[in-house]
Enzyme design. Sequence first.
Site, mmCIF file in Angstrom:
data_model
loop_
_atom_site.group_PDB
_atom_site.id
_atom_site.type_symbol
_atom_site.label_atom_id
_atom_site.label_comp_id
_atom_site.label_asym_id
_atom_site.label_seq_id
_atom_site.Cartn_x
_atom_site.Cartn_y
_atom_site.Cartn_z
ATOM 1 N N HIS A 23 0.841 -1.208 0.000
ATOM 2 C CA HIS A 23 0.000 0.000 0.000
ATOM 3 C C HIS A 23 0.873 1.254 0.000
ATOM 4 O O HIS A 23 0.656 2.173 -0.804
ATOM 5 C CB HIS A 23 -0.899 -0.045 1.242
ATOM 6 N N GLU A 24 1.872 1.291 0.875
ATOM 7 C CA GLU A 24 2.734 2.473 0.966
ATOM 8 C C GLU A 24 3.645 2.605 -0.252
ATOM 9 O O GLU A 24 3.872 3.722 -0.744
ATOM 10 C CB GLU A 24 3.565 2.415 2.247
ATOM 11 N N HIS A 27 1.807 4.283 -3.020
ATOM 12 C CA HIS A 27 1.782 5.747 -2.893
ATOM 13 C C HIS A 27 3.060 6.353 -3.479
ATOM 14 O O HIS A 27 3.016 7.316 -4.251
ATOM 15 C CB HIS A 27 1.683 6.156 -1.421
#
Length: 220
Positions: A23-24, A27
């Site tokens: 998820h990170e 980003h």
Amino acid sequence: MTGNRILMAAVSVIIVIFSAILHEVAHGYAALRLGDPTAQRAGRLTLDPRAHLDPFGSVALPLIMAMAGGPMFAFAKPVPYNPNNLKNPRRDEVLVALAGPFCNLLQAIVGAALFRVLYVSWDGGADAAYWTLTILTTYVYVNLTLMFFNLIPLPPLDGSSIISPLLAGAARQRYYEVQRYAMPILLVLLYVLPGVLGFDPLGLYLDATAGGLYGALLGV
């Protein structure tokens, strides 16, 4: 707590950590593609857990929630980025924020596809195939929970970064005023309402969103 429950709690925590890291990274990769190399320069476009793990948010919190038997979510260290480097800051801030939840959605879709393929040939026995299917269903649900939890429009969650660039004038100012109380609001949603009043709006939200999509993806 039975041995199987302890095992699944440990597996769930590992899945949460892995999913939160992706998820990170999503980003940071989205920011890079849109003109900002901050995450890349900080060494955050890596799957090495040491670059991302937050001791409480990535390990302790999901472990506590796994032991409690409720919905699981977690957070890793936020990937740094500089919106001033983005090609179109107002639009690209939203795209960077959406990249994390979208990554969780992709993971859920891949997990569900693998589940459906293996389920067709499963003979119903409690063997390696059974545990593989169980892990895949956990993987799907964890990612859907992470996606919808992060879409809540309160900082530090991604939903706040999606909503704020879309607001202007008085509406944006009022939203910033609400943001000051984001952490108390989250604590009330997570602990006070369910524990004291027996009302769990966050659980209802996740059941309706993550739970509904979980059933649709897996066909259960």
